[in-house]
Motif scaffolding. Structure first.
Motif, short mmCIF file in Angstrom:
data_model
loop_
_atom_site.label_atom_id
_atom_site.label_comp_id
_atom_site.label_asym_id
_atom_site.label_seq_id
_atom_site.Cartn_x
_atom_site.Cartn_y
_atom_site.Cartn_z
N LEU A 28 0.83 -1.21 0.00
CA LEU A 28 0.00 0.00 0.00
C LEU A 28 0.86 1.26 0.00
CD1 LEU A 28 -2.81 -1.02 2.49
CD2 LEU A 28 -3.08 -0.53 0.06
N ILE A 32 0.98 4.02 -3.12
CA ILE A 32 0.61 5.42 -2.87
C ILE A 32 1.81 6.33 -3.07
CG2 ILE A 32 -0.11 7.04 -1.08
CD1 ILE A 32 -2.01 4.80 -0.08
N ARG A 35 2.46 6.97 -6.64
CA ARG A 35 1.48 7.92 -7.19
C ARG A 35 1.79 9.35 -6.75
NH1 ARG A 35 -3.52 5.67 -5.01
NH2 ARG A 35 -4.41 7.63 -5.66
N THR A 52 -5.76 13.36 -5.40
CA THR A 52 -6.21 11.99 -5.18
C THR A 52 -5.15 11.17 -4.44
OG1 THR A 52 -7.60 12.08 -7.15
CG2 THR A 52 -7.04 9.90 -6.33
N ALA A 53 -3.90 11.31 -4.86
CA ALA A 53 -2.81 10.58 -4.20
C ALA A 53 -2.67 11.02 -2.74
CB ALA A 53 -1.51 10.77 -4.95
N HIS A 55 -5.04 12.33 -0.88
CA HIS A 55 -6.22 11.83 -0.17
C HIS A 55 -6.02 10.37 0.25
CE1 HIS A 55 -10.37 11.02 0.88
NE2 HIS A 55 -10.35 10.00 0.03
N ASP A 56 -5.54 9.54 -0.67
CA ASP A 56 -5.32 8.13 -0.36
C ASP A 56 -4.23 7.96 0.70
OD1 ASP A 56 -7.31 7.46 -2.12
OD2 ASP A 56 -5.95 6.90 -3.74
N ASN A 57 -3.19 8.79 0.62
CA ASN A 57 -2.12 8.74 1.61
C ASN A 57 -2.66 9.13 3.00
OD1 ASN A 57 0.77 8.35 2.11
ND2 ASN A 57 0.76 10.53 2.59
N ARG A 59 -5.75 8.80 4.03
CA ARG A 59 -6.59 7.70 4.51
C ARG A 59 -5.75 6.59 5.11
NH1 ARG A 59 -10.94 5.84 0.16
NH2 ARG A 59 -9.23 4.41 -0.05
N LEU A 60 -4.66 6.25 4.43
CA LEU A 60 -3.77 5.21 4.95
C LEU A 60 -3.22 5.61 6.32
CD1 LEU A 60 -2.11 2.61 4.73
CD2 LEU A 60 -0.46 3.88 3.34
#
Length: 125
Positions: A28, A32, A35, A52-53, A55-57, A59-60
């Motif tokens: 994961l 990320i 990205r 987006t990248a 945001h995902d980071n 969240r992780l």
């Protein structure tokens, strides 16, 4: 797909691998971080990819913070506190990057350090 191809797939050696928690976390972080790097190279032309990248980071890191905040977490207290601090740093720095006040490289560096630690831990187990 013809019958021969179906037979090849049915009798091919299994491709399933066993993933540990650490290897899943490493994967994961790796995805990320890649990205984040790619989006930062594209510059302001592709802000949506960067957002987006990030945001995902975030969240992780939010999931990690919740995990280390749980009293049932088996990691040493000091390590849990360090991970929680990094999660807070990631949140704050991400906001600065999205506002154009900071560079994404600090987020990449933090993730790379975590990946190095996960890789070391995985090789020891």
């Amino acid at each position: 797909m013809n019958v021969i191809e179906q037979a090849r797939q049915a009798y091919a050696p299994g491709r399933n691998t066993v993933q540990t928690g650490r290897s899943t976390e490493f994967l994961l972080f790796s995805q990320i971080t890649a990205r984040l790097r790619a989006a930062s190279k594209e510059g302001p032309d592709n802000f949506s990819a960067l957002a987006t990248a990030i945001h995902d980071n975030r969240r992780l890191w939010t999931i990690l913070a919740a995990d280390v905040a749980d009293t049932g977490n088996a990691l040493p207290e000091t390590l849990r506190a360090q991970i929680f601090y990094l999660a807070e740093f990631t949140q704050v720095h991400s906001r600065k990057v999205l506002r154009g006040l900071a560079d994404v490289s600090a987020l990449v560096d933090v993730n790379a350090a975590i990946m190095a630690g996960l890789a070391r831990a995985e090789s020891l187990s």
